[in-house]
Design a protein around this motif. Structure first.
Motif, PDB file in Angstrom:
ATOM      1  N   UNK A   1       8.898  28.394  25.097  1.00  0.00           N
ATOM      2  CA  UNK A   1      10.092  27.679  24.622  1.00  0.00           C
ATOM      3  C   UNK A   1      10.590  28.322  23.332  1.00  0.00           C
ATOM      4  N   UNK A   2       9.693  28.599  22.402  1.00  0.00           N
ATOM      5  CA  UNK A   2      10.081  29.225  21.135  1.00  0.00           C
ATOM      6  C   UNK A   2      10.659  30.620  21.360  1.00  0.00           C
ATOM      7  N   UNK A   3      10.058  31.374  22.272  1.00  0.00           N
ATOM      8  CA  UNK A   3      10.527  32.732  22.563  1.00  0.00           C
ATOM      9  C   UNK A   3      11.953  32.689  23.125  1.00  0.00           C
ATOM     10  N   UNK A   4      12.215  31.728  24.021  1.00  0.00           N
ATOM     11  CA  UNK A   4      13.554  31.591  24.604  1.00  0.00           C
ATOM     12  C   UNK A   4      14.571  31.190  23.539  1.00  0.00           C
ATOM     13  N   UNK A   5      14.166  30.315  22.603  1.00  0.00           N
ATOM     14  CA  UNK A   5      15.049  29.928  21.509  1.00  0.00           C
ATOM     15  C   UNK A   5      15.397  31.117  20.630  1.00  0.00           C
ATOM     16  N   UNK A   6      14.391  31.950  20.337  1.00  0.00           N
ATOM     17  CA  UNK A   6      14.616  33.132  19.508  1.00  0.00           C
ATOM     18  C   UNK A   6      15.562  34.095  20.197  1.00  0.00           C
ATOM     19  N   UNK A   7      15.426  34.260  21.515  1.00  0.00           N
ATOM     20  CA  UNK A   7      16.297  35.175  22.269  1.00  0.00           C
ATOM     21  C   UNK A   7      17.717  34.636  22.316  1.00  0.00           C
ATOM     22  N   UNK A   8      17.878  33.314  22.419  1.00  0.00           N
ATOM     23  CA  UNK A   8      19.210  32.724  22.472  1.00  0.00           C
ATOM     24  C   UNK A   8      19.939  32.894  21.144  1.00  0.00           C
ATOM     25  N   UNK A   9      19.203  32.842  20.053  1.00  0.00           N
ATOM     26  CA  UNK A   9      19.796  32.990  18.729  1.00  0.00           C
ATOM     27  C   UNK A   9      20.182  34.452  18.471  1.00  0.00           C
ATOM     28  N   UNK A  10      19.355  35.368  18.959  1.00  0.00           N
ATOM     29  CA  UNK A  10      19.580  36.806  18.700  1.00  0.00           C
ATOM     30  C   UNK A  10      20.738  37.388  19.435  1.00  0.00           C
TER      31      UNK A  10
END
Length: 69
Positions: free
Chosen positions: A60-69
């Motif tokens: 979940x955290x990894x997907x959030x980081x990718x969405x922000x980037x």
């Protein structure tokens, strides 16, 4: 004979996940154990901050980081 430069040891601090997420915007997610437990890692001022999370929460955290980037 040369003298080796002084290299201070890096300290490690274990933080609660909520505190870790509030404090650090930039961090790495690594798997050091069996793949079930992941580690959030941030380094600041020669201190390595850690927080342990489950694999599903790390995704979940990894997907959030990718969405922000």
């Amino acid at each position: 004979m040369s003298i080796a430069p002084f290299k201070p040891r890096m300290q490690e601090v274990l933080l609660d996940t909520e505190v870790f997420e509030e404090r650090f915007a930039e961090y790495d997610i690594i798997s050091e154990f069996t793949g079930i437990i992941y580690t959030l890692v941030a380094v600041e001022d020669n201190v390595r901050y850690l927080s342990f999370v489950t694999k599903s929460y790390a995704e979940v955290l990894r997907k959030q980081k990718e969405a922000i980037a």
